[in-house]
Design a protein around this motif. Structure first.
Motif, PDB file in Angstrom:
ATOM      1  N   LYS A  17      -4.895  16.439 -14.573  1.00 40.71           N
ATOM      2  CA  LYS A  17      -4.698  16.482 -13.109  1.00 40.71           C
ATOM      3  C   LYS A  17      -4.642  15.089 -12.518  1.00 40.71           C
ATOM      4  O   LYS A  17      -3.895  14.837 -11.583  1.00 40.71           O
ATOM      5  N   ALA A  37     -14.210  12.620  -8.455  1.00 41.83           N
ATOM      6  CA  ALA A  37     -14.862  11.302  -8.390  1.00 41.83           C
ATOM      7  C   ALA A  37     -16.022  11.340  -7.398  1.00 41.83           C
ATOM      8  O   ALA A  37     -17.046  10.673  -7.595  1.00 41.83           O
ATOM      9  N   ARG A  40     -18.827  12.901  -9.176  1.00 45.87           N
ATOM     10  CA  ARG A  40     -19.289  11.959 -10.201  1.00 45.87           C
ATOM     11  C   ARG A  40     -20.153  10.861  -9.571  1.00 45.87           C
ATOM     12  O   ARG A  40     -21.208  10.498 -10.096  1.00 45.87           O
ATOM     13  N   ALA A  99     -21.869  15.413 -13.165  1.00 49.39           N
ATOM     14  CA  ALA A  99     -21.138  15.801 -11.946  1.00 49.39           C
ATOM     15  C   ALA A  99     -21.034  17.318 -11.869  1.00 49.39           C
ATOM     16  O   ALA A  99     -21.227  17.929 -10.812  1.00 49.39           O
ATOM     17  N   ALA A 103     -22.451  19.709  -8.927  1.00 47.59           N
ATOM     18  CA  ALA A 103     -21.396  20.464  -8.248  1.00 47.59           C
ATOM     19  C   ALA A 103     -21.655  21.965  -8.248  1.00 47.59           C
ATOM     20  O   ALA A 103     -21.006  22.716  -7.527  1.00 47.59           O
ATOM     21  N   ARG A 109     -22.174  21.289  -2.286  1.00 50.78           N
ATOM     22  CA  ARG A 109     -20.734  21.477  -2.051  1.00 50.78           C
ATOM     23  C   ARG A 109     -20.449  21.510  -0.550  1.00 50.78           C
ATOM     24  O   ARG A 109     -19.501  20.911  -0.069  1.00 50.78           O
ATOM     25  N   GLN A 116     -14.311  15.505   2.122  1.00 48.24           N
ATOM     26  CA  GLN A 116     -13.052  15.750   1.405  1.00 48.24           C
ATOM     27  C   GLN A 116     -11.918  16.040   2.387  1.00 48.24           C
ATOM     28  O   GLN A 116     -10.803  15.544   2.235  1.00 48.24           O
ATOM     29  N   GLY A 129      -8.811  18.693  -7.910  1.00 56.75           N
ATOM     30  CA  GLY A 129     -10.176  19.195  -8.058  1.00 56.75           C
ATOM     31  C   GLY A 129     -10.289  20.528  -8.756  1.00 56.75           C
ATOM     32  O   GLY A 129      -9.527  20.839  -9.688  1.00 56.75           O
ATOM     33  N   ARG A 130     -11.290  21.311  -8.323  1.00 58.29           N
ATOM     34  CA  ARG A 130     -11.519  22.641  -8.895  1.00 58.29           C
ATOM     35  C   ARG A 130     -11.328  23.724  -7.836  1.00 58.29           C
ATOM     36  O   ARG A 130     -11.034  24.853  -8.151  1.00 58.29           O
ATOM     37  N   MET A 132      -9.672  23.024  -4.598  1.00 63.37           N
ATOM     38  CA  MET A 132      -8.840  22.485  -3.519  1.00 63.37           C
ATOM     39  C   MET A 132      -8.060  23.611  -2.830  1.00 63.37           C
ATOM     40  O   MET A 132      -8.018  23.691  -1.606  1.00 63.37           O
ATOM     41  N   ARG A 180     -18.718  22.224 -19.935  1.00 63.22           N
ATOM     42  CA  ARG A 180     -18.357  21.934 -18.556  1.00 63.22           C
ATOM     43  C   ARG A 180     -17.484  23.067 -17.985  1.00 63.22           C
ATOM     44  O   ARG A 180     -17.678  23.515 -16.858  1.00 63.22           O
ATOM     45  N   ARG A 187     -19.976  29.306 -11.975  1.00 67.75           N
ATOM     46  CA  ARG A 187     -20.959  29.067 -10.918  1.00 67.75           C
ATOM     47  C   ARG A 187     -20.719  30.047  -9.761  1.00 67.75           C
ATOM     48  O   ARG A 187     -19.613  30.575  -9.590  1.00 67.75           O
TER      49      ARG A 187
HETATM   50  O1   DC Z   1     -12.304  16.370 -12.176  1.00 67.23           O
HETATM   51  P1   DC Z   1     -13.523  15.704 -12.760  1.00 67.23           P
HETATM   52  O2   DC Z   1     -13.617  15.865 -14.247  1.00 67.23           O
HETATM   53  O3   DC Z   1     -13.654  14.268 -12.348  1.00 67.23           O
HETATM   54  O4   DC Z   1     -14.769  16.481 -12.122  1.00 67.23           O
HETATM   55  C1   DC Z   1     -16.093  16.253 -12.542  1.00 67.23           C
HETATM   56  C2   DC Z   1     -16.946  17.497 -12.240  1.00 67.23           C
HETATM   57  O5   DC Z   1     -17.070  17.658 -10.826  1.00 67.23           O
HETATM   58  C3   DC Z   1     -16.374  18.814 -12.751  1.00 67.23           C
HETATM   59  O6   DC Z   1     -16.850  19.157 -14.028  1.00 67.23           O
HETATM   60  C4   DC Z   1     -16.819  19.821 -11.734  1.00 67.23           C
HETATM   61  C5   DC Z   1     -17.019  19.036 -10.476  1.00 67.23           C
HETATM   62  N1   DC Z   1     -15.960  19.244  -9.477  1.00 67.23           N
HETATM   63  C6   DC Z   1     -16.085  20.348  -8.676  1.00 67.23           C
HETATM   64  O7   DC Z   1     -16.979  21.149  -8.860  1.00 67.23           O
HETATM   65  N2   DC Z   1     -15.199  20.545  -7.672  1.00 67.23           N
HETATM   66  C7   DC Z   1     -14.183  19.708  -7.469  1.00 67.23           C
HETATM   67  N3   DC Z   1     -13.340  19.946  -6.471  1.00 67.23           N
HETATM   68  C8   DC Z   1     -14.024  18.586  -8.312  1.00 67.23           C
HETATM   69  C9   DC Z   1     -14.937  18.399  -9.335  1.00 67.23           C
END
Ligand code: DC
Length: 226
Positions: A17, A37, A40, A99, A103, A109, A116, A129-130, A132, A180, A187
């Motif tokens: 991504k 980030a 993180r 992270a 998260a 969050r 964000q 992200g996860r 977005m 991860r 979650r």
């Molecule tokens: O994309 P990344 O690997 O840098 O993200 C690190 C961690 O942050 C990922 O394992 C879960 C969390 N994360 C999240 O929960 N929601 C997001 N929008 C971005 C990342």
């Protein structure tokens, strides 16, 4: 009234991504949000402050008040926590796992939502992200869910680390990726799932160019229709 055009790119760790969203933001001349980030840096700041990664209330305070800046440079985006350059420190496998732990906490969050959304400016934003497309920008014009098998992601990561002259153990990388994935997908709040209106791109057998071209065609298609 003009409105920011949002391209939401979600998907599991190590799927590419970062590379895709950097290229998209550059080609479209849009702002870029690397939401991972932010998580993180929060985990890094928490460790530095001696906080436990499950201490939700203290983490919320840290999330609200941490002084985080993304500074574009010729060599890429520099990430600063206060005056400290944490660009490299937040990119380790351990930082990713940490992270993912912070998260998973709902109040954390929530505390990071507005930070964000503030990245969303005209003419547009590419958000990585996860959640977005599901939570942060549910009205995004284009939603992409980028996927690839855990094995392919681990192999890519191994090659990436070796290319940087670092030691890389495929089995360890694979088990961390799976750990991860499991936490991010299962979650309670904002789990990693494609939005119902997302286009899923499985990049397992695709090159970065092919993924980029597919994503650009989705953006162009949407722009024509607006
Ligand atoms: O994309 P990344 O690997 O840098 O993200 C690190 C961690 O942050 C990922 O394992 C879960 C969390 N994360 C999240 O929960 N929601 C997001 N929008 C971005 C990342």
């Amino acid at each position: 009234m003009a409105k920011a055009f949002v391209v939401a790119v979600d998907g599991p760790g190590g799927v590419g991504k970062g590379e895709l969203t950097r290229r998209l933001a550059k080609a479209l001349d849009f702002e870029l949000l690397d939401s991972g980030a932010i998580y993180r840096v929060l985990a890094y700041a928490a460790r530095k402050a001696g906080l436990a990664l499950f201490d939700e209330d203290s983490l919320v305070q840290e999330a609200k008040f941490m002084n985080l800046t993304f500074e574009p440079t010729d060599a890429g985006v520099k990430v600063l926590l206060g005056d400290e350059d944490v660009t490299l420190a937040i990119r380790t496998e351990e930082a990713g796992v940490n992270a993912s732990k912070v998260a998973a906490l709902p109040k954390v969050r929530e505390a990071l939502l507005q930070r964000q959304r503030d990245f969303c400016v005209e003419p547009g934003l590419v958000a990585d992200g996860r959640d977005m497309g599901t939570v942060v920008f549910p009205k995004a014009e284009v939603k992409i869910f980028l996927d690839a098998s855990a094995e392919v992601r681990a192999k890519r990561r191994e090659l990436q680390l070796k290319a940087q002259g670092k030691v890389a153990d495929y089995d360890l990388i694979l088990s961390e990726i799976k750990e991860r994935d499991d936490r991010d997908r299962n979650r309670a709040v904002a789990p990693l799932v494609p939005a119902s209106d997302a286009v899923v791109i499985d990049s397992t057998d695709m090159s970065i160019e092919e993924v980029f071209n597919k994503a650009m065609s989705l953006v162009e298609e949407k722009r024509k229709g607006l």
